[in-house]
Motif scaffolding. Sequence first.
Motif, mmCIF file in Angstrom:
data_model
loop_
_atom_site.group_PDB
_atom_site.id
_atom_site.type_symbol
_atom_site.label_atom_id
_atom_site.label_comp_id
_atom_site.label_asym_id
_atom_site.label_seq_id
_atom_site.Cartn_x
_atom_site.Cartn_y
_atom_site.Cartn_z
ATOM 1 N N ASP A 151 0.812 -1.217 0.000
ATOM 2 C CA ASP A 151 0.000 0.000 0.000
ATOM 3 C C ASP A 151 0.845 1.266 0.000
ATOM 4 N N GLY A 152 2.195 1.125 0.103
ATOM 5 C CA GLY A 152 3.098 2.298 0.077
ATOM 6 C C GLY A 152 3.189 3.001 1.401
ATOM 7 N N LYS A 153 2.442 2.564 2.390
ATOM 8 C CA LYS A 153 2.465 3.214 3.706
ATOM 9 C C LYS A 153 3.275 2.396 4.703
ATOM 10 N N ASN A 154 3.113 1.100 4.599
ATOM 11 C CA ASN A 154 3.796 0.221 5.547
ATOM 12 C C ASN A 154 4.989 -0.449 4.871
ATOM 13 N N GLU A 155 5.827 -0.977 5.698
ATOM 14 C CA GLU A 155 7.019 -1.672 5.204
ATOM 15 C C GLU A 155 6.578 -2.953 4.491
ATOM 16 N N VAL A 156 7.190 -3.203 3.370
ATOM 17 C CA VAL A 156 6.855 -4.402 2.592
ATOM 18 C C VAL A 156 7.482 -5.607 3.280
ATOM 19 N N PRO A 157 6.637 -6.564 3.693
ATOM 20 C CA PRO A 157 7.203 -7.737 4.383
ATOM 21 C C PRO A 157 7.924 -8.647 3.404
ATOM 22 N N SER A 158 8.836 -9.402 3.943
ATOM 23 C CA SER A 158 9.515 -10.431 3.143
ATOM 24 C C SER A 158 9.360 -11.759 3.860
ATOM 25 N N PHE A 159 9.279 -12.819 3.056
ATOM 26 C CA PHE A 159 9.074 -14.162 3.621
ATOM 27 C C PHE A 159 10.119 -15.090 3.046
ATOM 28 N N SER A 160 10.636 -15.934 3.909
ATOM 29 C CA SER A 160 11.597 -16.940 3.445
ATOM 30 C C SER A 160 10.844 -18.075 2.778
ATOM 31 N N ALA A 161 11.579 -18.926 2.048
ATOM 32 C CA ALA A 161 10.957 -20.105 1.414
ATOM 33 C C ALA A 161 10.347 -21.006 2.458
ATOM 34 N N ALA A 162 10.979 -21.105 3.616
ATOM 35 C CA ALA A 162 10.464 -21.959 4.692
ATOM 36 C C ALA A 162 9.147 -21.411 5.215
ATOM 37 N N GLN A 163 9.071 -20.054 5.314
ATOM 38 C CA GLN A 163 7.811 -19.466 5.769
ATOM 39 C C GLN A 163 6.683 -19.704 4.752
ATOM 40 N N LEU A 164 7.043 -19.539 3.490
ATOM 41 C CA LEU A 164 6.027 -19.791 2.454
ATOM 42 C C LEU A 164 5.554 -21.240 2.499
ATOM 43 N N LEU A 165 6.479 -22.154 2.710
ATOM 44 C CA LEU A 165 6.105 -23.569 2.844
ATOM 45 C C LEU A 165 5.188 -23.756 4.040
ATOM 46 N N GLY A 166 5.459 -23.003 5.114
ATOM 47 C CA GLY A 166 4.612 -23.098 6.301
ATOM 48 C C GLY A 166 3.199 -22.613 6.016
ATOM 49 N N PHE A 167 3.078 -21.526 5.226
ATOM 50 C CA PHE A 167 1.743 -21.042 4.863
ATOM 51 C C PHE A 167 0.977 -22.130 4.098
ATOM 52 N N LEU A 168 1.679 -22.807 3.175
ATOM 53 C CA LEU A 168 1.035 -23.882 2.411
ATOM 54 C C LEU A 168 0.612 -25.022 3.316
ATOM 55 N N ASN A 169 1.519 -25.448 4.200
ATOM 56 C CA ASN A 169 1.192 -26.557 5.102
ATOM 57 C C ASN A 169 0.030 -26.201 6.021
#
Length: 470
Positions: A27-45
């Motif tokens: 949105d240009g107001k907040n800091e853009v988050p970053s996610f590791s591959a492990a975190q993305l895998l966790g979202f999927l699981n």
Amino acid sequence: MALPAQAPKVQVSSNGLEATLTFKIPDGKNEVPSFSAAQLLGFLNNANVTFGIDQDMLKRLSDSPIYGKPIKVAEGTAQQQGTPGYFEYTFDTKFNRTPTIRPDGTADYMSIKTIETVQKGDVIAIYHPAVQGSRGMSVRGQILEPKPVRDLPPLIGRGFDRSNDNLTYTAKLDGKIEVNQGKIIISPVHEVQGDVGIETGNIKFNGDVIIHGGVRDGAVIDAAGNVIIHGLIEDCDIRAGKDLFLISGVKGNEKTMITCGGSITAQFVEYAIINCSGNITADYFFKSKISCDGKIELSGNNASIIGGFVSAVQGIEANDIGNSFGTITNVSVGVDIERTAEFEMLAKKIEDLNSNVMKIKKGIEDFDKLGEERGINVKEDPRRMQLLRVRIRDEAIVQEETKRLAKMKEVIVSGKDASIKVFRRMYAGANISIDDHHVTITDNHERVEITKTPEGVKLTRITGERAKDK
């Protein structure tokens, strides 16, 4: 476990074979988050996506996220559907039994295919067994079962052999092959390569007859099945128990007799006498006497009836009736007085026979009762035996005549609302009959349909094109 507010959205397709991640647009107001591959895998699981995950894609998305667009990150394995068992026939099962119309409007009777023949030893069918499908796996680890498929039972019928493995079917004899109500039937065919005449003698056959030549003067053909004649028919006698195909037409001399238990397809008919239980399709009729229990359809450029007597219970369609010379042409449809009278006479005959059978039964009962009273066996009494013989005879006659009456009733009912359609011209000199109504045409009429009304015969103008002439 609660997900971060900016966590990518996990979506699974309705068939369970694909999972995507969608990163929210910053949105240009907040800091853009970053996610590791492990975190993305966790979202999927966390969304129960556990199978077919693309680890390389997760690493790329971790390094360089793609925003606002669903990205496929997991793919399941689709189940493979099986193939049910099926038969591959090596012969034609459907034919074109009516002539095709050439671009110039003429009918091509040589285009007609009537039957399929095979020779002994020919492979007539090959069975392909069912092939079961294979399982799949959804991205959520669920097994995806294919639909079960089944084998077919072996073919039934007659005139063929089956291999030990039930896969190959071969003809046992030369003859005609057809599929009838799920059964394959191979039956004998009498085939004549040339003309039928003095050299061949008359033909009587309990099956189909194919004549590649014509039928010459004086010959007789009597077949229980279909009859196919490729050449010209002259002064002869033809009887077909089923359908009759006269590919080159009939050129008789007013003595040619044709009787058909099915339908007739003929290129043309001249100077012949025809009785047909089914429909008739032809190019034209000329000075012939034709009676048809079905419908008559004349097609092609000629499509005319000139002279003679032509009747069809279910109706007639033609381009022309009569000609410019005023040739007397008699055409009728529906049910005439003679046919109605025949029906009533047969019904009365059956009624009288049934009454007589009842009297005979009463006589036999009286004999048996008298025997019981006197204590004697009357079974062999000549008078009782004679009554029994007459009863059996009359009951058999009643059974056969009742079948004939039912068929006559069926024909009579089919003639209700029959009409005559003339798509080009009906000439003066035509005598028209519909049921018991008659009219003589004194003027030429173009494109008319002739029907019956309570007041008499009615002529109505036909609009639009004839479907077969389009």
